[in-house]
Design a protein around this motif. Structure first.
Motif, mmCIF file in Angstrom:
data_model
loop_
_atom_site.group_PDB
_atom_site.id
_atom_site.type_symbol
_atom_site.label_atom_id
_atom_site.label_comp_id
_atom_site.label_asym_id
_atom_site.label_seq_id
_atom_site.Cartn_x
_atom_site.Cartn_y
_atom_site.Cartn_z
ATOM 1 N N LEU A 31 0.858 -1.188 0.000
ATOM 2 C CA LEU A 31 0.000 0.000 0.000
ATOM 3 C C LEU A 31 0.893 1.236 0.000
ATOM 4 O O LEU A 31 1.676 1.444 0.933
ATOM 5 C CB LEU A 31 -0.915 0.013 1.221
ATOM 6 N N TYR A 32 0.776 2.040 -1.052
ATOM 7 C CA TYR A 32 1.616 3.225 -1.210
ATOM 8 C C TYR A 32 0.730 4.464 -1.183
ATOM 9 O O TYR A 32 -0.301 4.513 -1.863
ATOM 10 C CB TYR A 32 2.386 3.163 -2.535
ATOM 11 N N VAL A 33 1.140 5.467 -0.394
ATOM 12 C CA VAL A 33 0.353 6.684 -0.218
ATOM 13 C C VAL A 33 1.288 7.881 -0.298
ATOM 14 O O VAL A 33 2.400 7.857 0.232
ATOM 15 C CB VAL A 33 -0.359 6.688 1.154
ATOM 16 N N GLY A 34 0.822 8.945 -0.932
ATOM 17 C CA GLY A 34 1.617 10.160 -0.985
ATOM 18 C C GLY A 34 0.888 11.287 -1.670
ATOM 19 O O GLY A 34 -0.218 11.120 -2.182
ATOM 20 N N THR A 35 1.535 12.437 -1.660
ATOM 21 C CA THR A 35 1.016 13.632 -2.312
ATOM 22 C C THR A 35 1.960 13.991 -3.447
ATOM 23 O O THR A 35 3.123 14.324 -3.201
ATOM 24 C CB THR A 35 0.920 14.806 -1.313
ATOM 25 N N VAL A 36 1.469 13.870 -4.667
ATOM 26 C CA VAL A 36 2.279 14.158 -5.851
ATOM 27 C C VAL A 36 1.439 14.927 -6.865
ATOM 28 O O VAL A 36 0.209 14.967 -6.774
ATOM 29 C CB VAL A 36 2.816 12.855 -6.499
ATOM 30 N N SER A 37 2.110 15.502 -7.840
ATOM 31 C CA SER A 37 1.405 16.214 -8.908
ATOM 32 C C SER A 37 0.728 15.206 -9.841
ATOM 33 O O SER A 37 1.062 14.017 -9.848
ATOM 34 C CB SER A 37 2.381 17.075 -9.707
#
Length: 110
Positions: A31-37
């Motif tokens: 499970l991968y989570v992040g804030t990206v464009s």
């Protein structure tokens, strides 16, 4: 503008997980989570969907829809995203075992 993305993976090649972990955190395995464009999100998804192999990957990200998000999938999977009057819903595919079709796994049926 950056927005949160969630990518769930199962049985993907190690190099795909490594590429994802450069941009996103992995709070639990797969499970991968992040804030990206949006550009980075689309590039990551292109890399994942092109090399998912026998695994499965699902991307969920914000979108200008009634639900407020969009779902993308890659790989062989039992769950399929279907559009129902503008809503994305999940449809389960039947499982074929020894010449007959079942909607539930045989291990569950007693």
């Amino acid at each position: 503008m950056a927005s949160i993305v969630v990518i769930s993976t199962t049985a993907i090649p190690d190099h795909v997980g490594g590429a994802l972990s450069r941009w996103l955190i992995e709070p639990t395995p797969g499970l991968y989570v992040g804030t990206v464009s949006a550009r980075v999100r689309d590039e990551l998804w292109s890399a994942v969907s092109a090399s998912v192999g026998d695994g499965v990957a699902v991307l969920i990200h914000p979108a200008d829809t009634e639900q407020g998000f969009d779902i993308r999938t890659a790989g062989q999977r039992r769950r399929h995203v279907v559009d129902f009057d503008g809503l994305q819903l999940i449809k389960f595919a039947a499982i074929e075992t020894e010449g007959h079709t079942s909607k539930t796994p045989s291990a569950i049926v007693k």
